[in-house]
Design a protein around this motif. Structure first.
Motif, mmCIF file in Angstrom:
data_model
loop_
_atom_site.group_PDB
_atom_site.id
_atom_site.type_symbol
_atom_site.label_atom_id
_atom_site.label_comp_id
_atom_site.label_asym_id
_atom_site.label_seq_id
_atom_site.Cartn_x
_atom_site.Cartn_y
_atom_site.Cartn_z
ATOM 1 N N VAL A 118 0.840 -1.209 0.000
ATOM 2 C CA VAL A 118 0.000 0.000 0.000
ATOM 3 C C VAL A 118 0.866 1.247 0.000
ATOM 4 O O VAL A 118 0.573 2.213 -0.713
ATOM 5 C CB VAL A 118 -0.963 -0.018 1.205
ATOM 6 C CG1 VAL A 118 -1.644 1.324 1.381
ATOM 7 C CG2 VAL A 118 -1.989 -1.121 1.052
ATOM 8 N N GLU A 121 2.326 1.659 -3.515
ATOM 9 C CA GLU A 121 1.275 2.103 -4.442
ATOM 10 C C GLU A 121 0.928 3.569 -4.228
ATOM 11 O O GLU A 121 0.735 4.320 -5.192
ATOM 12 C CB GLU A 121 0.028 1.236 -4.271
ATOM 13 C CG GLU A 121 0.183 -0.167 -4.807
ATOM 14 C CD GLU A 121 -1.013 -1.060 -4.489
ATOM 15 O OE1 GLU A 121 -1.950 -0.615 -3.774
ATOM 16 O OE2 GLU A 121 -1.008 -2.218 -4.954
ATOM 17 N N THR A 122 0.882 4.007 -2.982
ATOM 18 C CA THR A 122 0.576 5.407 -2.679
ATOM 19 C C THR A 122 1.670 6.320 -3.202
ATOM 20 O O THR A 122 1.384 7.360 -3.812
ATOM 21 C CB THR A 122 0.408 5.595 -1.157
ATOM 22 O OG1 THR A 122 -0.612 4.714 -0.690
ATOM 23 C CG2 THR A 122 0.048 7.022 -0.822
ATOM 24 N N ASN A 125 1.444 6.539 -6.989
ATOM 25 C CA ASN A 125 0.322 7.357 -7.423
ATOM 26 C C ASN A 125 0.560 8.844 -7.191
ATOM 27 O O ASN A 125 -0.032 9.675 -7.882
ATOM 28 C CB ASN A 125 -0.963 6.929 -6.694
ATOM 29 C CG ASN A 125 -1.461 5.593 -7.169
ATOM 30 O OD1 ASN A 125 -1.197 5.176 -8.294
ATOM 31 N ND2 ASN A 125 -2.175 4.891 -6.312
ATOM 32 N N LEU A 126 1.401 9.193 -6.245
ATOM 33 C CA LEU A 126 1.715 10.586 -5.986
ATOM 34 C C LEU A 126 2.728 11.164 -6.975
ATOM 35 O O LEU A 126 2.817 12.384 -7.143
ATOM 36 C CB LEU A 126 2.257 10.760 -4.562
ATOM 37 C CG LEU A 126 1.267 10.532 -3.426
ATOM 38 C CD1 LEU A 126 1.979 10.591 -2.081
ATOM 39 C CD2 LEU A 126 0.139 11.537 -3.483
#
Length: 129
Positions: A118, A121-122, A125-126
């Motif tokens: 997680v 992935e965060t 995505n940023l």
């Protein structure tokens, strides 16, 4: 003051263990293990209080319960592995103690994979595309 009770128990146990160790090393080890377990059981109420506070904080902050449960399991694995390794080390079995610690570290890594995923992935995505 709980710490005074814990230290008092440990001091009495240490004196008894030193006396018994010369005559009956097996009983000395059993007394060592028993003392550690009693101290751990004495602290269970405190651990429970900490868990409840963490659950309340997680709920207020909107953290998914699965992540908090995973983190608590990881902390539990770390404490249990350390406790077990110390007991085995007290018996003079350093190699087995090291294996317990290694097992704890591997289990922690396995349990941390979903949280690490997680986080990665965060971060991805940023990042600007």
């Amino acid at each position: 003051m709980e710490i005074v009770q814990i230290v008092g128990l440990a001091f009495v146990a240490a004196v008894l263990i030193l006396i018994i160790k010369e005559q009956k090393p097996m009983f000395a080890f059993l007394l060592t293990a028993f003392t550690g377990i009693v101290i751990f059981l004495f602290l269970l109420g405190k651990i429970s209080s900490v868990i409840h506070v963490l659950e309340d904080l997680a709920e207020q902050s909107g953290v998914k319960p699965v992540f908090l449960k995973t983190i608590l399991k990881i902390i539990g694995i770390a404490y249990i592995a350390e406790f077990g390794a110390q007991i085995v080390r007290d018996a003079g079995l350093e190699a087995i103690a090291a294996k317990i610690e290694l097992s704890g570290k591997i289990l922690i890594m396995v349990m941390a994979i979903p949280i690490i995923t997680v986080i990665i992935e965060t971060v991805v995505n940023l990042m600007p595309t």
